[in-house]
Scaffold this active site. Structure first.
Site, PDB file in Angstrom:
ATOM      1  N   LYS A 124       0.857  -1.201   0.000  1.00  0.00           N
ATOM      2  CA  LYS A 124       0.000   0.000   0.000  1.00  0.00           C
ATOM      3  C   LYS A 124       0.889   1.246   0.000  1.00  0.00           C
ATOM      4  O   LYS A 124       1.890   1.302   0.730  1.00  0.00           O
ATOM      5  CB  LYS A 124      -0.888  -0.035   1.251  1.00  0.00           C
ATOM      6  CG  LYS A 124      -1.912   1.083   1.329  1.00  0.00           C
ATOM      7  CD  LYS A 124      -2.776   0.913   2.584  1.00  0.00           C
ATOM      8  CE  LYS A 124      -3.905   1.924   2.664  1.00  0.00           C
ATOM      9  NZ  LYS A 124      -4.733   1.743   3.883  1.00  0.00           N
ATOM     10  N   SER A 148      -9.658   1.522   2.883  1.00  0.00           N
ATOM     11  CA  SER A 148      -8.801   2.279   2.003  1.00  0.00           C
ATOM     12  C   SER A 148      -7.723   1.459   1.289  1.00  0.00           C
ATOM     13  O   SER A 148      -7.135   1.944   0.319  1.00  0.00           O
ATOM     14  CB  SER A 148      -8.138   3.407   2.790  1.00  0.00           C
ATOM     15  OG  SER A 148      -7.283   2.888   3.779  1.00  0.00           O
ATOM     16  N   SER A 207      -9.681  -0.669   7.225  1.00  0.00           N
ATOM     17  CA  SER A 207      -9.134  -0.571   5.866  1.00  0.00           C
ATOM     18  C   SER A 207      -8.380  -1.775   5.331  1.00  0.00           C
ATOM     19  O   SER A 207      -7.992  -1.779   4.163  1.00  0.00           O
ATOM     20  CB  SER A 207      -8.236   0.654   5.750  1.00  0.00           C
ATOM     21  OG  SER A 207      -9.039   1.783   5.570  1.00  0.00           O
TER      22      SER A 207
HETATM   23  N1  GLN Z   1     -13.081   3.986   6.443  1.00  0.00           N
HETATM   24  C1  GLN Z   1     -12.406   4.460   7.613  1.00  0.00           C
HETATM   25  C2  GLN Z   1     -12.017   5.900   7.421  1.00  0.00           C
HETATM   26  O1  GLN Z   1     -12.340   6.435   6.427  1.00  0.00           O
HETATM   27  C3  GLN Z   1     -11.230   3.598   7.934  1.00  0.00           C
HETATM   28  C4  GLN Z   1     -10.056   3.897   7.123  1.00  0.00           C
HETATM   29  C5  GLN Z   1      -8.871   3.079   7.536  1.00  0.00           C
HETATM   30  O2  GLN Z   1      -8.968   2.076   8.222  1.00  0.00           O
HETATM   31  N2  GLN Z   1      -7.710   3.590   7.133  1.00  0.00           N
HETATM   32  O3  GLN Z   1     -11.384   6.502   8.231  1.00  0.00           O
END
Ligand code: GLN
Length: 492
Positions: free
Chosen positions: A75, A150, A174
């Site tokens: 990532k 994400s 994420s």
């Molecule tokens: N969807 C969550 C957010 O937007 C989690 C994102 C994540 O785990 N990086 O913050």
């Protein structure tokens, strides 16, 4: 072996070929490169690749090392020396990481080969990868849908056979949510189990790095390499490191699984609900006992998460000032104009929204009402889990209330997007570990869409949830189902 067909789909199978010298690490890279060139135009999982660097490493790697010769997709929020590290943000366009994150250093020492950097929501803020500043990533099961986020690029790359495994990060879901929507395995380790050194910080009290893989065994193999103490991350725990593969294969007799009543809410897609019911029945057949439990503060977790995550993000993202990294505004009038325009031009809409919210909840007059109160409720959420784990070995739930949604479907309504992690963010608030494993396929508009089962374990109990997930996985065929873009390749 023909052109673009992968010689194996998962790490464990690839390693048998490598160790029997039936294929060389160099050949693995060549075939993976052809595969990526063939399908990534449709999926857009990668932001950058480094085949030259990878080939150089492959020529020297020892295939008998724990991950010897295994290419891994990373990532784009994790530093890989010399490679771009944009966090899918225009503000970091052109920035290259000057050093390896600890997880990358450990992967390299184990013989793995970082192959490229994957797309994501900008600074990991989002649940669909649509917040990337550069491009959309498509779900390999249905190209009109999101892969989740994400870590959507890593999830889609693994699902589409553009990688054997990937690394993601999980701040509120994420790793687990994109794993669920893309039909792969995703593990969020306990807070502090894996070093965050070299990870660009979003919300420092919640962020963890973890694997996205085809199988549970592969997740265990990667955890064996990346977990463990790191003096360069003061929040990284100095606790004994188990062999995460050791418990794989044990049956589930005597295991107690808790079903939190707050997670079986209205609004769960009926196909997700019936897949989870079937998974529960399957786990019982395997010998597990199902116990009903309550996590009474669940209703507050999304609010608490979005207060604390935005507060921490607003502080962490202050470092992107156009002086030290990446993008900088042209011809500023003065220093304030330089900061203001650099950030205005560099950050996308969601990142600006988070910085604004985070600054608000930390500002004097609101700090006590929001930030401080959220910290107190976070403690109650942590206690809910601690109480539940007095009675059970792990908790089960859907990973996501819905299968993959359409591109554009939730972008106009941030709250709808935030609700994508109602089942995942409580684990981050409590600091415990969780895994998503494929448990079904919904049929929607002529497409099969993956469904994920989430298992949550107490702090440092990754071996246990891996054991349960593995027993479940091996007793079903869900992990063998392949998206059309991978299946057609394998057939022809
Ligand atoms: N969807 C969550 C957010 O937007 C989690 C994102 C994540 O785990 N990086 O913050």
């Amino acid at each position: 072996m023909t052109g673009k067909e992968l010689p194996a789909s998962n790490i464990a199978d690839l390693q048998s070929l490598l160790r029997r010298r039936e294929i060389s690490p160099r050949e693995v890279l060549d075939v993976l490169r052809a595969r990526i060139e063939d399908v990534d135009g449709k999926i857009d999982a990668y932001l950058s690749t480094d085949f030259e660097g990878a080939v150089e490493k492959a020529e020297k790697t020892d295939v008998d090392l724990p991950l010897g010769g295994v290419p891994i997709a990373i990532k784009d929020i994790i530093s890989v020396a010399g490679q771009p590290c944009t966090c899918a943000s225009k503000i970091l366009q052109g920035y290259r990481a000057p050093y390896d994150a600890t997880v990358i250093r450990k992967l390299r020492a184990a013989g793995a080969i970082p192959l490229g950097k994957t797309n994501m929501d900008e600074f990991a803020m989002g649940s669909s990868t649509e917040n990337s500043g550069f491009k959309l990533t498509r779900n390999p099961w249905d190209l009109s849908r999101v892969p989740g986020g994400s870590s959507g690029g890593s999830a889609a790359a693994v699902a589409a056979d553009e990688a054997f495994a990937g690394l993601g990060t999980d701040t509120g879901g994420s790793i687990r949510q994109p794993a669920s929507l893309s039909g792969v395995v995703g593990l969020k380790p306990t807070y502090g189990r894996v070093s965050r050194f070299g990870l660009v910080a979003f919300a420092s009290s919640l962020d963890q790095v973890g694997p996205l893989t085809k199988t549970v065994r592969d997740a265990a193999l990667i955890m064996n390499v990346i977990a463990g103490h790191d003096p360069q991350d003061s929040t990284c725990l100095n606790e004994p490191l188990p062999d995460y593969t050791a418990a794989l294969g044990r049956d589930l007799r005597g295991i107690r699984l808790g079903l939190p009543k707050e997670y079986m809410i209205e609004g769960i897609d009926p196909q997700v609900k019936s897949a989870i019911d079937a998974a529960i029945a399957q786990l019982e057949t395997l010998g597990a006992e199902i116990v009903h439990v309550s996590l009474p503060h669940t209703d507050y977790s999304t609010a608490v998460y979005y207060i604390l995550a935005t507060a921490e993000a607003s502080a962490n993202l202050a470092r992107f000032d156009g002086v030290r990294y990446g993008h900088r505004a042209e011809n500023p009038k003065d220093l304030l104009d330089h900061y203001g325009r650099t950030r205005e031009e560099g950050f996308g809409a969601e990142v600006k929204r988070r910085i604004t919210l985070g600054t608000y909840v930390l500002s004097s007059g609101y700090y006590d009402a929001y930030y401080l109160r959220a910290q107190k409720v976070r403690e109650l959420i942590r206690q809910d889990f601690a109480k539940a784990f007095e009675r059970v070995d792990a908790l089960i739930s859907p990973t996501s209330p819905v299968p993959a949604f359409k591109i554009g479907e939730r972008t106009e309504d941030p709250l709808q997007m935030y609700l994508a992690d109602i089942f995942t963010n409580p684990a981050n608030l409590a600091g415990i570990c969780g895994i998503s494993v494929p448990c079904g396929l919904a049929e929607i508009e002529g497409h099969r869409l993956p469904i994920g089962l989430q298992l949550l374990g107490k702090a440092l109990d990754e071996a246990r949830i891996l054991q349960i997930a593995h027993a479940y996985e091996q007793s079903t065929d869900w992990h063998k189902a392949r998206p059309p873009i991978a299946a057609s390749m394998q057939n022809g």
